[in-house]
Design an enzyme around this catalytic site. Structure first.
Site, PDB file in Angstrom:
ATOM      1  N   GLU A 196       0.750  -0.981  -0.090  1.00  0.00           N
ATOM      2  CA  GLU A 196      -0.010   0.277  -0.130  1.00  0.00           C
ATOM      3  C   GLU A 196       0.916   1.598  -0.058  1.00  0.00           C
ATOM      4  O   GLU A 196       1.087   2.071   0.737  1.00  0.00           O
ATOM      5  CB  GLU A 196      -1.122  -0.362   1.135  1.00  0.00           C
ATOM      6  CG  GLU A 196      -2.300  -1.513   0.865  1.00  0.00           C
ATOM      7  CD  GLU A 196      -3.129  -1.312   2.464  1.00  0.00           C
ATOM      8  OE1 GLU A 196      -3.254  -0.246   2.961  1.00  0.00           O
ATOM      9  OE2 GLU A 196      -3.838  -1.704   2.321  1.00  0.00           O
ATOM     10  N   GLU A 317      -4.712  -8.690   0.378  1.00  0.00           N
ATOM     11  CA  GLU A 317      -5.716  -8.913   1.648  1.00  0.00           C
ATOM     12  C   GLU A 317      -7.187  -8.116   1.395  1.00  0.00           C
ATOM     13  O   GLU A 317      -7.262  -7.724   0.483  1.00  0.00           O
ATOM     14  CB  GLU A 317      -5.412  -7.391   2.219  1.00  0.00           C
ATOM     15  CG  GLU A 317      -3.997  -7.263   3.095  1.00  0.00           C
ATOM     16  CD  GLU A 317      -3.562  -5.728   3.214  1.00  0.00           C
ATOM     17  OE1 GLU A 317      -4.583  -5.450   3.994  1.00  0.00           O
ATOM     18  OE2 GLU A 317      -1.913  -5.904   3.495  1.00  0.00           O
TER      19      GLU A 317
HETATM   20  O1  AHR Z   1      -4.815  -6.502   7.761  1.00  0.00           O
HETATM   21  C1  AHR Z   1      -4.531  -4.501   8.185  1.00  0.00           C
HETATM   22  C2  AHR Z   1      -4.166  -4.000   7.746  1.00  0.00           C
HETATM   23  O2  AHR Z   1      -5.342  -2.726   5.895  1.00  0.00           O
HETATM   24  C3  AHR Z   1      -2.609  -3.696   6.337  1.00  0.00           C
HETATM   25  O3  AHR Z   1      -1.298  -3.784   7.484  1.00  0.00           O
HETATM   26  C4  AHR Z   1      -2.405  -2.724   5.551  1.00  0.00           C
HETATM   27  O4  AHR Z   1      -2.030  -3.529   4.365  1.00  0.00           O
HETATM   28  C5  AHR Z   1      -4.395  -2.716   5.329  1.00  0.00           C
HETATM   29  O5  AHR Z   1      -4.709  -1.548   4.684  1.00  0.00           O
END
Ligand code: AHR
Length: 522
Positions: A196, A317
């Site tokens: 990110e 994610e």
């Molecule tokens: O999964 C929790 C967080 O969410 C991670 O660290 C980040 O990549 C995302 O914003």
């Protein structure tokens, strides 16, 4: 949600085919095992472990606990992880990755430095590091996926990490690995070029151009260290797909298209309005949209290339996450431990995500649920025990479809509207075929809160066997949860005899349910 609409005549014929119960089908699913989308890659059933809250410390790893083994791994957690068949495990973050110094996490544990974790405002003991992670992956049979520090880290740090993990010759970092107890290389094949990095919350946040320059050099150096590795570019983050979201991916793909194997995509969803049908409908449209946009962006970046490097989506994610997310800064959010307590409707959302990945099996070749234990996770521990959250069950069951061919089903279903959005079908469907097992799997989410949906199911490419294995998640209470010693939500399984007629049958998918039908092909 379907790729093709069923011809009107076929629909009419299907509607005329009344089941024995006499109820007219309101929906249709037409299977043709010759119409395939792509192989459901095993990596679609991946997971993610971040140094955050109690995911690693107090979750996967708890030194000194009676529940842990000699490595410090919680044995009860390992036992719960195994049925999930986690194919690939991402580590060490997440946001944490962008401030992480991997060299702090190797060597004798007592000599490792404790450091402030500026991503989440915690103290990092470094007692769990590269070797612990890789040993954990070996224990659960998962391919390791290491995300480098593309925030505050350097290109050479990343290259040396590959050397530590994969070098066979007696180089400095390979010898450090040997000194730390691992003679043969760990052979880590999957490396992420940061997390990110487009997000202002990220340590070492960069604009797309600066990120691309860094990532290109990191890719070059890491590949010179080991030419066999696969690389994942940091794609646009979880915020709404606006111009920045689109622009980041466009720029990154344009510059990195000859170096990367995947581009990442993140999505977290929630039900803050407490509207069940909106939760499962609007988010499905959104997930579908995001995947389609990135698919298109990959194609656009490769326009004019005669032999483009294959680039896939790593949806690395994804989950439901909105209750344990209070606060405006990462430090505030971290106070919740991100310990979501999942309910029944969240389990249905898990099926919704997996259906989308299966429908896009040609482009989504990796997906990592965030995260494995305690932190927005299917497994929840205390010092003495654990329980399985509602979202655990679809992960286990869908995982059985790895390596199957995803089917391009023709589906019709009654629809509903959410605001000004396009109509969305009450049935959210995906399907896979295993030629080896002569089996078809239909994954059907009925997101109607009130309506059971009788569905005519036909296979145009062969006879369906008279018996189906049924796996179903349902609960009269949409908010029902599991807890320590209290398992209110879990799937039911049964064998169902099908009333076959004219090459098909009718099956009624109950309101607010997730069903997997395993059919035999004769
Ligand atoms: O999964 C929790 C967080 O969410 C991670 O660290 C980040 O990549 C995302 O914003």
């Amino acid at each position: 949600m379907t790729r093709h609409s069923i011809p009107a005549v076929a629909l009419l014929l299907a509607l005329l085919a009344l089941p024995l119960s006499g109820q007219r089908p309101q929906a249709t699913i037409r299977i043709d095992t010759n119409r395939t989308i792509g192989e459901v890659h095993p990596y679609v059933f991946g997971n993610f472990a971040e140094h955050l809250g109690r995911c690693i410390y107090g979750g996967m790893f708890e030194e000194g606990s009676q529940l842990s083994d000699a490595d410090g791994f919680r044995k009860d957690v390992l036992d719960a992880v195994k049925p999930m068949g986690v194919s690939v495990l991402r580590w060490p973050g997440g946001n944490f990755a962008s401030g992480y110094s991997w060299k702090d996490g190797i060597g004798p544990r007592d000599l490792r430095p404790a450091r402030p974790d500026h991503a989440w405002g915690a103290l990092e003991s470094n007692r769990f590091g590269t070797d612990e992670f890789l040993r954990y992956c070996e224990r659960i049979g998962a391919a390791p996926y290491i995300c480098i520090n593309a925030g505050l880290g350097s290109v050479d740090d990343a290259r040396q990490w590959v050397e530590y993990a994969n070098e066979i010759r007696p180089t400095y970092w390979a010898n450090q690995r040997r000194k730390n107890g691992r003679e043969k290389p760990w052979n880590v094949k999957i490396w992420g070029l940061g997390n990110e990095i487009d997000g202002p919350w990220q340590l070492g946040h960069k604009n797309a151009e600066d990120y691309s320059k860094f990532a290109l050099e990191a890719a070059k150096a890491m590949r010179r260290q080991d030419g066999s590795i696969q690389l994942i570019a940091s794609g646009s983050s979880n915020f709404r797909p606006n111009a920045d979201w689109i622009g980041w991916n466009r720029a990154v793909l344009d510059r990195l298209k000859d170096e990367i194997d995947y581009i990442s995509l993140h999505t977290y969803i929630g039900n803050p309005d407490n509207d069940f049908e909106k939760f499962l409908g609007a988010n499905a449209l959104d997930i579908e949209y995001r995947i389609q946009v990135v698919e298109g962006q990959i194609k656009a970046a490769q326009n004019g290339q005669t032999t483009p490097r294959p680039i896939y989506i790593a949806f690395d994610e994804w989950n439901t996450w909105y209750r344990a997310r209070t606060g405006t800064t990462e430090f505030e959010i971290a106070k919740t431990g991100l310990e979501e307590h999942y309910n029944f409707e969240d389990a249905l959302a898990t099926g919704m995500f997996l259906n989308a990945f299966i429908r896009h099996a040609d482009s989504v070749k990796m997906a990592n649920l965030a995260q494995l234990v305690n932190v927005i996770a299917p497994i929840f521990t205390s010092k003495q025990a654990l329980y399985l959250q509602t979202i655990y069950w679809p992960l286990v069951e869908y995982g059985k479809q790895r390596n199957n061919m995803s089917l391009d089903l023709q589906t019709t279903s009654p629809t509903y509207r959410i605001g000004a959005r396009p109509p969305v079908g009450y049935l959210d469907v995906s399907g896979t075929h295993s030629a080896k097992d002569r089996a078809i799997y239909l994954n059907v989410l009925n997101r109607s809160e009130k309506m059971d949906i009788a569905t005519r199911i036909e296979n145009v490419a062969g006879q369906i066997g008279a018996e189906a294995a049924v796996w179903e998640m349902n609960n009269p209470d949409l908010k029902a949860m599991n807890d320590f010693g209290l398992e209110k939500v879990r799937p039911a399984t049964r064998t169902s005899t099908l009333a076959l007629a004219n090459g098909g049958f009718t099956y009624t998918f109950p309101k607010h349910s997730l069903t997997i039908l395993r059919l035999k092909v004769q």
